[in-house]
Design an enzyme around this catalytic site. Structure first.
Site, PDB file in Angstrom:
ATOM      1  N   ILE A  10      -0.627 -12.349   6.829  1.00 29.81           N
ATOM      2  CA  ILE A  10      -1.590 -12.199   7.435  1.00 29.81           C
ATOM      3  C   ILE A  10      -2.717 -11.606   6.691  1.00 29.81           C
ATOM      4  CG2 ILE A  10      -0.908  -9.814   7.788  1.00 29.81           C
ATOM      5  CD1 ILE A  10      -2.065  -9.883  10.659  1.00 29.81           C
ATOM      6  N   CYS A  11      -4.019 -11.751   7.133  1.00 31.88           N
ATOM      7  CA  CYS A  11      -5.458 -11.196   6.691  1.00 31.88           C
ATOM      8  C   CYS A  11      -5.537 -11.804   5.154  1.00 31.88           C
ATOM      9  CB  CYS A  11      -5.268  -9.783   6.603  1.00 31.88           C
ATOM     10  SG  CYS A  11      -7.029  -9.073   6.383  1.00 31.88           S
TER      11      CYS A  11
END
Length: 174
Positions: free
Chosen positions: A107-108
């Site tokens: 994620i991210c």
């Protein structure tokens, strides 16, 4: 059936919610979560740029075996994956995990580690928008969606996407 999930981070710069919320989701579903890091001791979580809690490392990544885990979660934060991609042992673990066919969720900014591991060629992924050039240069197709699943890779853009991210992780675990 209880599954064992590895969460791999550097020693600092981890975006707190990107570790704690997926962690709570998998443990809440009855699975076992373990924190891996290049160094033993504790890792420092952050709420964006402000220090948050620390978490104890369960296993040094150099001592971890892909065969012992059912999935790998790579939380973001800017500094965390940037440091992690400089650790040869962590990158090798990520590369081997991706090759195993087991779920790998990032994620991210965490897809930076997937870039470094050389596992994005021909894959459709998402991330924090500033990584899109890196992903394209690594042979991946960057898209702006809350969660993207391609083969065993699960990716999301930012903390707002955590509900969809954790739902995809839990679905991949069965």
């Amino acid at each position: 059936m209880t599954k064992r999930i590895a969460f791999l981070t550097a020693s600092e710069g981890i975006e707190a919610v990107e570790l704690t919320e997926p962690w709570d989701a998998v443990t809440g579903a009855g699975h076992t979560a373990e924190l891996l890091s290049p160094e033993s001791g504790e890792v420092q979580l952050f709420n964006h740029l402000d220090k948050a809690e620390t978490r104890p490392v369960d296993t040094k990544v150099a001592d971890a075996e892909v065969a012992d885990y059912d999935a790998l979660v790579l939380p973001g934060g800017v500094a965390n994956p940037d440091a992690l991609r400089m650790d040869e042992g962590a990158v090798a673990f990520i590369k081997e995990f991706a090759a195993s066919g087991k779920p790998v969720a990032a994620i991210c900014h965490a897809p930076w580690t997937l870039v470094e591991a050389g596992v994005l060629s021909g894959k459709r992924v998402t991330s924090w928008p500033s990584l899109q050039t890196d992903i394209r240069n690594a042979g991946g197709e960057w898209v702006d969606e809350e969660v993207v699943e391609d083969g065993n890779l699960i990716t999301s853009r930012n903390p707002d996407d955590i509900p969809a991210f954790t739902k995809a992780i839990l679905a991949a675990l069965g």
